[in-house]
Design an enzyme around this catalytic site. Sequence first.
Site, PDB file in Angstrom:
ATOM      1  CB  SER A 118      -0.862  -0.012   1.272  1.00 39.26           C
ATOM      2  OG  SER A 118      -1.428   1.254   1.475  1.00 39.26           O
ATOM      3  CB  ALA A 119      -0.011   4.666  -1.163  1.00 35.79           C
ATOM      4  CE1 TYR A 149      -4.109  -2.064   5.156  1.00 32.69           C
ATOM      5  CE2 TYR A 149      -3.140  -0.002   4.407  1.00 32.69           C
ATOM      6  CZ  TYR A 149      -3.783  -1.196   4.138  1.00 32.69           C
ATOM      7  OH  TYR A 149      -4.105  -1.516   2.841  1.00 32.69           O
ATOM      8  CE  LYS A 153      -1.580  -3.964   2.998  1.00 33.98           C
ATOM      9  NZ  LYS A 153      -2.001  -5.260   2.436  1.00 33.98           N
ATOM     10  CE  LYS A 200     -20.028  10.529   4.602  1.00 30.45           C
ATOM     11  NZ  LYS A 200     -19.020  11.328   5.326  1.00 30.45           N
ATOM     12  CB  THR A 219      -4.197  16.131  -2.209  1.00 31.83           C
ATOM     13  OG1 THR A 219      -2.939  16.016  -1.528  1.00 31.83           O
ATOM     14  CG2 THR A 219      -4.566  17.579  -2.426  1.00 31.83           C
ATOM     15  NE  ARG A 220      -5.504  10.048   1.405  1.00 30.00           N
ATOM     16  CZ  ARG A 220      -5.198  10.979   2.306  1.00 30.00           C
ATOM     17  NH1 ARG A 220      -4.713  12.150   1.923  1.00 30.00           N
ATOM     18  NH2 ARG A 220      -5.360  10.736   3.596  1.00 30.00           N
TER      19      ARG A 220
HETATM   20  P1  NAD Z   1     -10.976  -6.113   0.830  1.00 31.11           P
HETATM   21  O1  NAD Z   1     -11.129  -5.871   2.281  1.00 31.11           O
HETATM   22  O2  NAD Z   1     -12.170  -5.905  -0.056  1.00 31.11           O
HETATM   23  O3  NAD Z   1     -10.445  -7.590   0.568  1.00 31.11           O
HETATM   24  C1  NAD Z   1      -9.623  -8.272   1.483  1.00 31.11           C
HETATM   25  C2  NAD Z   1     -10.219  -9.648   1.684  1.00 31.11           C
HETATM   26  O4  NAD Z   1      -9.377 -10.386   2.582  1.00 31.11           O
HETATM   27  C3  NAD Z   1     -11.623  -9.611   2.317  1.00 31.11           C
HETATM   28  O5  NAD Z   1     -12.565 -10.240   1.484  1.00 31.11           O
HETATM   29  C4  NAD Z   1     -11.450 -10.363   3.627  1.00 31.11           C
HETATM   30  O6  NAD Z   1     -12.564 -11.158   4.000  1.00 31.11           O
HETATM   31  C5  NAD Z   1     -10.236 -11.232   3.318  1.00 31.11           C
HETATM   32  N1  NAD Z   1      -9.607 -11.692   4.557  1.00 31.11           N
HETATM   33  C6  NAD Z   1      -9.295 -10.941   5.646  1.00 31.11           C
HETATM   34  N2  NAD Z   1      -8.788 -11.729   6.609  1.00 31.11           N
HETATM   35  C7  NAD Z   1      -8.783 -12.995   6.117  1.00 31.11           C
HETATM   36  C8  NAD Z   1      -8.404 -14.249   6.657  1.00 31.11           C
HETATM   37  N3  NAD Z   1      -7.923 -14.339   7.897  1.00 31.11           N
HETATM   38  N4  NAD Z   1      -8.531 -15.342   5.885  1.00 31.11           N
HETATM   39  C9  NAD Z   1      -9.045 -15.262   4.628  1.00 31.11           C
HETATM   40  N5  NAD Z   1      -9.427 -14.090   4.069  1.00 31.11           N
HETATM   41  C10 NAD Z   1      -9.302 -12.975   4.804  1.00 31.11           C
HETATM   42  O7  NAD Z   1      -9.756  -5.210   0.344  1.00 31.11           O
HETATM   43  P2  NAD Z   1      -9.283  -4.836  -1.128  1.00 31.11           P
HETATM   44  O8  NAD Z   1      -9.611  -3.425  -1.365  1.00 31.11           O
HETATM   45  O9  NAD Z   1      -9.732  -5.859  -2.078  1.00 31.11           O
HETATM   46  O10 NAD Z   1      -7.697  -4.935  -0.938  1.00 31.11           O
HETATM   47  C11 NAD Z   1      -6.966  -6.067  -1.357  1.00 31.11           C
HETATM   48  C12 NAD Z   1      -5.530  -5.930  -0.887  1.00 31.11           C
HETATM   49  O11 NAD Z   1      -4.951  -4.730  -1.428  1.00 31.11           O
HETATM   50  C13 NAD Z   1      -5.358  -5.814   0.628  1.00 31.11           C
HETATM   51  O12 NAD Z   1      -4.187  -6.478   1.009  1.00 31.11           O
HETATM   52  C14 NAD Z   1      -5.222  -4.340   0.857  1.00 31.11           C
HETATM   53  O13 NAD Z   1      -4.535  -4.041   2.048  1.00 31.11           O
HETATM   54  C15 NAD Z   1      -4.454  -3.928  -0.372  1.00 31.11           C
HETATM   55  N6  NAD Z   1      -4.655  -2.514  -0.707  1.00 31.11           N
HETATM   56  C16 NAD Z   1      -5.867  -2.105  -1.150  1.00 31.11           C
HETATM   57  C17 NAD Z   1      -6.057  -0.766  -1.444  1.00 31.11           C
HETATM   58  C18 NAD Z   1      -7.372  -0.247  -1.933  1.00 31.11           C
HETATM   59  O14 NAD Z   1      -7.481   0.958  -2.146  1.00 31.11           O
HETATM   60  N7  NAD Z   1      -8.369  -1.077  -2.159  1.00 31.11           N
HETATM   61  C19 NAD Z   1      -5.010   0.153  -1.290  1.00 31.11           C
HETATM   62  C20 NAD Z   1      -3.794  -0.321  -0.829  1.00 31.11           C
HETATM   63  C21 NAD Z   1      -3.611  -1.664  -0.552  1.00 31.11           C
HETATM   64  N1  GDD Z   2     -13.413   6.953   4.162  1.00 29.45           N
HETATM   65  C1  GDD Z   2     -13.808   8.235   4.226  1.00 29.45           C
HETATM   66  N2  GDD Z   2     -15.128   8.509   4.463  1.00 29.45           N
HETATM   67  N3  GDD Z   2     -12.890   9.205   4.080  1.00 29.45           N
HETATM   68  C2  GDD Z   2     -13.313  10.486   4.141  1.00 29.45           C
HETATM   69  C3  GDD Z   2     -14.642  10.834   4.362  1.00 29.45           C
HETATM   70  C4  GDD Z   2     -15.609   9.802   4.535  1.00 29.45           C
HETATM   71  O1  GDD Z   2     -16.805  10.012   4.738  1.00 29.45           O
HETATM   72  N4  GDD Z   2     -14.746  12.187   4.375  1.00 29.45           N
HETATM   73  C5  GDD Z   2     -13.516  12.653   4.163  1.00 29.45           C
HETATM   74  N5  GDD Z   2     -12.629  11.638   4.044  1.00 29.45           N
HETATM   75  C6  GDD Z   2     -11.174  11.786   3.887  1.00 29.45           C
HETATM   76  C7  GDD Z   2     -10.379  11.034   4.944  1.00 29.45           C
HETATM   77  O2  GDD Z   2     -10.381  11.746   6.159  1.00 29.45           O
HETATM   78  C8  GDD Z   2      -9.009  11.016   4.275  1.00 29.45           C
HETATM   79  O3  GDD Z   2      -8.313  12.214   4.573  1.00 29.45           O
HETATM   80  C9  GDD Z   2      -9.348  10.969   2.779  1.00 29.45           C
HETATM   81  O4  GDD Z   2     -10.743  11.275   2.657  1.00 29.45           O
HETATM   82  C10 GDD Z   2      -9.091   9.632   2.136  1.00 29.45           C
HETATM   83  O5  GDD Z   2      -9.688   8.640   2.954  1.00 29.45           O
HETATM   84  P1  GDD Z   2      -9.750   7.093   2.547  1.00 29.45           P
HETATM   85  O6  GDD Z   2     -10.063   6.979   1.113  1.00 29.45           O
HETATM   86  O7  GDD Z   2     -10.697   6.442   3.503  1.00 29.45           O
HETATM   87  O8  GDD Z   2      -8.318   6.529   2.913  1.00 29.45           O
HETATM   88  P2  GDD Z   2      -6.801   6.954   2.580  1.00 29.45           P
HETATM   89  O9  GDD Z   2      -6.634   7.458   1.188  1.00 29.45           O
HETATM   90  O10 GDD Z   2      -6.309   7.854   3.645  1.00 29.45           O
HETATM   91  O11 GDD Z   2      -6.110   5.541   2.696  1.00 29.45           O
HETATM   92  C11 GDD Z   2      -6.594   4.515   1.830  1.00 29.45           C
HETATM   93  O12 GDD Z   2      -5.718   4.311   0.760  1.00 29.45           O
HETATM   94  C12 GDD Z   2      -4.564   3.571   1.045  1.00 29.45           C
HETATM   95  C13 GDD Z   2      -3.737   3.458  -0.207  1.00 29.45           C
HETATM   96  O13 GDD Z   2      -3.549   4.677  -0.813  1.00 29.45           O
HETATM   97  C14 GDD Z   2      -6.903   3.286   2.656  1.00 29.45           C
HETATM   98  O14 GDD Z   2      -7.844   2.481   1.959  1.00 29.45           O
HETATM   99  C15 GDD Z   2      -5.729   2.433   2.906  1.00 29.45           C
HETATM  100  O15 GDD Z   2      -6.163   1.162   3.426  1.00 29.45           O
HETATM  101  C16 GDD Z   2      -4.980   2.219   1.599  1.00 29.45           C
HETATM  102  O16 GDD Z   2      -3.852   1.410   1.808  1.00 29.45           O
END
Ligand code: NAD
Ligand code: GDD
Length: 325
Positions: A118-119, A149, A153, A200, A219-220
């Site tokens: 992850s980032a 988290y 990673k 929302k 920002t993202r």
């Molecule tokens: P997600 O939560 O939808 O999928 C993760 C899956 O892992 C879930 O279905 C969950 O049930 C399963 N899981 C958790 N614990 C488990 C266990 N003990 N045994 C079997 N399965 C288990 O998340 P995602 O968005 O699909 O992300 C996939 C991967 O990419 C993750 O490793 C996440 O950290 C990484 N990642 C995702 C994002 C994103 O923006 N989606 C960003 C950065 C990293």
């Molecule tokens: N989720 C969420 N919900 N975020 C919100 C909301 C809301 O209603 N309103 C504002 N935000 C803002 C959060 O406070 C944060 O500053 C920004 O939107 C982005 O939030 P997220 O999308 O929830 O997460 P992130 O970008 O900080 O981190 C995510 O990305 C990583 C990889 O780039 C997470 O999903 C991490 O698990 C992932 O690894």
Amino acid sequence: MKTALVCGAGGFIGSHMVQRLKSEGYWVMGVDLKFPEYSETAADEFVLGDLREFPLCQRVVDRRFDAVYQFAADMGGAGFIFTGDHDAAIMHNSATINLNMVEACRRRNIKKIFYSSSACIYPEHNQLDPDNPNCEEKSAYPAAPDSEYGWEKLFSERLYLAYGRNHGMEVRIARFHNVFGPEGTWDGGREKAPAAICRKVALSRDDSVIEIWGDGQQTRSFLYIDECLEGISRLMRSNWTGPVNIGSDEMVSINDLVAMVAKIAGKHLGIKHIPGPLGVRGRNSDNRLIYEKLHWRPSQPLAAGLETTYAWISQQVRESGRMAP
Ligand code: NAD
Ligand code: GDD
């Protein structure tokens, strides 16, 4: 026929990856604690099980897969990973899954394994300026992620790289930057900003106000799921072994994101900024390395992915009976 194992196949990216591998002609086994929530799995075989249990990990690698994709993790958006309430579970659960899976693959002599990082591994001090965050791959060290988290990673990246060095495994690691799209979590506390904002907006009447965490100037960048899958696929086919960003470099503020979704929905909405978990102040994918090594980078504009995602989430909201009156 080529075979692949997808760990986390009941989740967002994993379930989409199963579909993609099937379309490429693979025989696919999926494993997860749960089935995909929003559609039938496309996997040929799906094992419901807990990858924290080593015997289960050994059982699922019984077949000698050509490739293993490790997506399983205890994860969520800012509302899940930045509150602090889930730190122990995140570290314990995800590290255990990773320790188990890589060792099970080694014992079975499975060579090719993808790990989803992850980032969130990047140092917080390089992401304080919302207009100019640094997420270049080599800036990961000296390490200083802002969440447990992110630390897990980083540990697991090192774990997979060590298995690659010591046991000749072909490890590929992507650092995903906020991936979104249809069939991603949109409610319940683990949803990320694009899904939360789509929900929302869908739930709001025209000319009303939605609540956003923070001042909205953080920002993202957000990557559409299809581009994420394309990046993974190319990385798996390449010889590049170092961790690489898979993300969009179209950086927007959260206020901009709200405006984009509101425009897609055809609604005029105000924003009420409220306290909430924020994470880093700014983040953007640096795509120079992926372009250099894979001659590819994501190109689809954010607005295009948001259109599809908003359509899907507003449909979910409608079906849940919670649509704005
Ligand atoms: P997600 O939560 O939808 O999928 C993760 C899956 O892992 C879930 O279905 C969950 O049930 C399963 N899981 C958790 N614990 C488990 C266990 N003990 N045994 C079997 N399965 C288990 O998340 P995602 O968005 O699909 O992300 C996939 C991967 O990419 C993750 O490793 C996440 O950290 C990484 N990642 C995702 C994002 C994103 O923006 N989606 C960003 C950065 C990293
Ligand atoms: N989720 C969420 N919900 N975020 C919100 C909301 C809301 O209603 N309103 C504002 N935000 C803002 C959060 O406070 C944060 O500053 C920004 O939107 C982005 O939030 P997220 O999308 O929830 O997460 P992130 O970008 O900080 O981190 C995510 O990305 C990583 C990889 O780039 C997470 O999903 C991490 O698990 C992932 O690894």
